[in-house]
Motif scaffolding. Structure first.
Motif, PDB file in Angstrom:
ATOM      1  N   LEU A  94       0.867  -1.186   0.000  1.00 23.98           N
ATOM      2  CA  LEU A  94       0.000   0.000   0.000  1.00 23.98           C
ATOM      3  C   LEU A  94       0.897   1.227   0.000  1.00 23.98           C
ATOM      4  N   ILE A  95       0.830   2.033  -1.061  1.00 23.78           N
ATOM      5  CA  ILE A  95       1.685   3.205  -1.172  1.00 23.78           C
ATOM      6  C   ILE A  95       0.833   4.466  -1.272  1.00 23.78           C
ATOM      7  N   LYS A  96       1.274   5.496  -0.568  1.00 22.55           N
ATOM      8  CA  LYS A  96       0.604   6.795  -0.594  1.00 22.55           C
ATOM      9  C   LYS A  96       1.564   7.794  -1.215  1.00 22.55           C
ATOM     10  N   VAL A  97       1.111   8.509  -2.257  1.00 20.88           N
ATOM     11  CA  VAL A  97       1.951   9.472  -2.974  1.00 20.88           C
ATOM     12  C   VAL A  97       1.379  10.869  -2.761  1.00 20.88           C
ATOM     13  N   ASP A  98       2.191  11.721  -2.139  1.00 22.02           N
ATOM     14  CA  ASP A  98       1.763  13.070  -1.766  1.00 22.02           C
ATOM     15  C   ASP A  98       2.682  14.072  -2.445  1.00 22.02           C
ATOM     16  N   MET A  99       2.102  15.184  -2.931  1.00 26.57           N
ATOM     17  CA  MET A  99       2.945  16.220  -3.549  1.00 26.57           C
ATOM     18  C   MET A  99       2.236  17.565  -3.487  1.00 26.57           C
ATOM     19  N   VAL A 100       3.043  18.619  -3.541  1.00 27.68           N
ATOM     20  CA  VAL A 100       2.537  19.997  -3.599  1.00 27.68           C
ATOM     21  C   VAL A 100       3.196  20.670  -4.797  1.00 27.68           C
ATOM     22  N   LEU A 101       2.374  21.176  -5.712  1.00 25.34           N
ATOM     23  CA  LEU A 101       2.884  21.753  -6.956  1.00 25.34           C
ATOM     24  C   LEU A 101       2.469  23.209  -7.080  1.00 25.34           C
ATOM     25  N   GLY A 102       3.343  24.015  -7.677  1.00 32.02           N
ATOM     26  CA  GLY A 102       3.046  25.414  -7.944  1.00 32.02           C
ATOM     27  C   GLY A 102       3.174  25.703  -9.426  1.00 32.02           C
ATOM     28  N   LEU A 103       2.077  26.065 -10.071  1.00 30.75           N
ATOM     29  CA  LEU A 103       2.062  26.297 -11.513  1.00 30.75           C
ATOM     30  C   LEU A 103       2.566  27.711 -11.808  1.00 30.75           C
ATOM     31  N   VAL A 104       3.673  27.799 -12.560  1.00 28.15           N
ATOM     32  CA  VAL A 104       4.270  29.090 -12.919  1.00 28.15           C
ATOM     33  C   VAL A 104       3.662  29.542 -14.241  1.00 28.15           C
ATOM     34  N   GLU A 105       2.868  30.600 -14.193  1.00 32.80           N
ATOM     35  CA  GLU A 105       2.155  31.052 -15.388  1.00 32.80           C
ATOM     36  C   GLU A 105       2.564  32.450 -15.841  1.00 32.80           C
ATOM     37  N   ASP A 106       3.383  33.149 -15.059  1.00 36.87           N
ATOM     38  CA  ASP A 106       3.689  34.543 -15.388  1.00 36.87           C
ATOM     39  C   ASP A 106       4.979  34.715 -16.171  1.00 36.87           C
ATOM     40  N   GLY A 107       5.619  33.606 -16.568  1.00 36.92           N
ATOM     41  CA  GLY A 107       6.847  33.687 -17.346  1.00 36.92           C
ATOM     42  C   GLY A 107       8.072  34.082 -16.550  1.00 36.92           C
ATOM     43  N   SER A 108       7.947  34.113 -15.220  1.00 33.64           N
ATOM     44  CA  SER A 108       9.058  34.556 -14.383  1.00 33.64           C
ATOM     45  C   SER A 108      10.131  33.498 -14.188  1.00 33.64           C
ATOM     46  N   LEU A 109       9.823  32.245 -14.543  1.00 31.08           N
ATOM     47  CA  LEU A 109      10.751  31.153 -14.259  1.00 31.08           C
ATOM     48  C   LEU A 109      10.571  30.045 -15.277  1.00 31.08           C
ATOM     49  N   ASP A 110      11.692  29.504 -15.745  1.00 31.61           N
ATOM     50  CA  ASP A 110      11.677  28.344 -16.627  1.00 31.61           C
ATOM     51  C   ASP A 110      12.060  27.129 -15.797  1.00 31.61           C
ATOM     52  N   VAL A 111      11.068  26.394 -15.366  1.00 28.37           N
ATOM     53  CA  VAL A 111      11.308  25.266 -14.464  1.00 28.37           C
ATOM     54  C   VAL A 111      12.161  24.188 -15.127  1.00 28.37           C
ATOM     55  N   SER A 112      12.083  24.066 -16.432  1.00 30.26           N
ATOM     56  CA  SER A 112      12.838  23.014 -17.130  1.00 30.26           C
ATOM     57  C   SER A 112      14.340  23.179 -16.958  1.00 30.26           C
ATOM     58  N   LYS A 113      14.779  24.380 -16.627  1.00 27.10           N
ATOM     59  CA  LYS A 113      16.213  24.652 -16.490  1.00 27.10           C
ATOM     60  C   LYS A 113      16.711  24.505 -15.049  1.00 27.10           C
ATOM     61  N   LEU A 114      15.827  24.196 -14.113  1.00 27.05           N
ATOM     62  CA  LEU A 114      16.222  24.092 -12.710  1.00 27.05           C
ATOM     63  C   LEU A 114      16.833  22.730 -12.409  1.00 27.05           C
ATOM     64  N   ASP A 115      17.765  22.728 -11.460  1.00 25.10           N
ATOM     65  CA  ASP A 115      18.364  21.497 -10.961  1.00 25.10           C
ATOM     66  C   ASP A 115      17.622  21.115  -9.686  1.00 25.10           C
ATOM     67  N   PHE A 116      16.733  20.143  -9.786  1.00 23.83           N
ATOM     68  CA  PHE A 116      15.919  19.768  -8.637  1.00 23.83           C
ATOM     69  C   PHE A 116      16.747  19.168  -7.502  1.00 23.83           C
ATOM     70  N   ASP A 117      17.950  18.716  -7.797  1.00 23.62           N
ATOM     71  CA  ASP A 117      18.813  18.155  -6.752  1.00 23.62           C
ATOM     72  C   ASP A 117      19.550  19.233  -5.959  1.00 23.62           C
ATOM     73  N   ASN A 118      19.492  20.464  -6.426  1.00 22.05           N
ATOM     74  CA  ASN A 118      20.110  21.580  -5.711  1.00 22.05           C
ATOM     75  C   ASN A 118      19.075  22.126  -4.722  1.00 22.05           C
ATOM     76  N   VAL A 119      19.016  21.507  -3.569  1.00 23.26           N
ATOM     77  CA  VAL A 119      17.956  21.813  -2.610  1.00 23.26           C
ATOM     78  C   VAL A 119      18.004  23.270  -2.128  1.00 23.26           C
ATOM     79  N   PRO A 120      19.176  23.829  -1.799  1.00 20.46           N
ATOM     80  CA  PRO A 120      19.189  25.238  -1.368  1.00 20.46           C
ATOM     81  C   PRO A 120      18.641  26.188  -2.439  1.00 20.46           C
ATOM     82  N   GLU A 121      18.961  25.938  -3.704  1.00 16.68           N
ATOM     83  CA  GLU A 121      18.471  26.795  -4.768  1.00 16.68           C
ATOM     84  C   GLU A 121      16.957  26.606  -4.957  1.00 16.68           C
TER      85      GLU A 121
END
Length: 286
Positions: A94-121
């Protein structure tokens, strides 16, 4: 401070909720015996980059370390906040998958270019985020569930909707908790008390706290424009839990080793009743 959300803010959250719901719908077919649990984390990261969505759990403050992943993947007796990892899912899990997402719609950030492993950033982006937030957890039976797992899932899902039904203008927070607690305990299950629902927006965790236990007619009066989560964690044994401070410092387990299940929706309270913002389209919606 409790903030009442504007129509614009609700619409932003609804769009973010659609992305999150689509992920959960995909996971229904993806999760099966033989799958490496880490593939769930990889899939969510992929969608985030494709949809320009920030995985807002990365960088959340912890007692030992900031949370480093886009998802929480909690297995069997793990109640919440467990790390996704390399584990081959087995028939009956039995697995429970939880997540919180923020949709960037104002063009202020290109999420595809982020390093998700860089936790401080990632933490900096999470703290600066302003936009539509969606928060939802869903439970999945791996392969063929035992009667114990199936019954626990059924009761937990019913608790979720019974709680949502009480989220009406003029009701109180205690009405939500009482409905959940009464149903779960009448069927012999424990209701986790250390973790609760909450308000959402402008950040992922806002006032008010929404306990899944309580007394009807008590607590804060509910108002139109509140955006809340209800996320009952129901266990086969005791409601008591423990945190893994000898391990990752995040994983919370049932104290007696019993199974635990969780379902979570985010919704807005309207004059006509609660409207689910993370609906997957097939379950009971309001």
């Amino acid at each position: 401070m409790i903030t009442l959300k504007s129509q614009r803010e609700v619409e932003q959250m609804d769009r973010a909720g659609n992305v999150l719901a689509d992920i959960h719908i995909h996971l229904r077919d993806m999760i099966k015996p033989g799958l490496d649990m880490w593939a769930i984390e990889e899939y969510v990261r992929k969608v985030c980059k494709e949809k320009n969505v920030l995985p807002l759990q990365i960088g959340v403050d912890g007692e030992m370390t900031d949370f480093p992943y886009a998802t929480c993947c909690s297995l069997n007796d793990e109640v919440a906040h467990a790390f996704p990892r390399h584990y081959i899912l087995k028939d009956g899990d039995l697995i429970k998958v939880d997540m919180v997402l923020g949709l960037v719609e104002d063009g202020s950030l290109d999420v595809s270019k982020l390093d998700f492993d860089n936790v401080p950033e990632m933490k900096k982006h999470m703290e600066a985020f302003s936009g539509g937030i969606a928060d939802s957890c869903w439970a999945y039976a791996v392969g063929t569930p035992s009667d114990e797992v199936k019954n626990l899932m059924d009761v937990t899902r019913e608790c979720l909707y019974l709680g949502i039904e009480q989220a009406k203008v003029g009701n109180r927070l205690g009405d939500i908790g009482a409905a959940i607690q009464e149903y779960a305990e009448s069927r012999g299950y424990g209701v986790v008390r250390d973790l609760v629902g909450h308000g959402v927006g402008p950040t992922m965790h806002e006032e008010p706290l929404v306990p899944h236990y309580g007394r009807a007619g008590r607590g804060l009066r509910l108002r139109e424009g509140m955006v809340l989560t209800i996320e009952p964690m129901i266990s086969t044994g005791t409601w008591e839990v423990k945190t893994d401070y000898d391990g990752d410092g995040w994983t919370i387990r049932t104290r007696d080793g019993g199974l635990s299940c969780q379902y979570e929706h985010q919704f807005v309270i309207t004059k006509d009743g609660p409207v689910i913002l993370t609906s997957q389209g097939e379950e009971r919606t309001y």
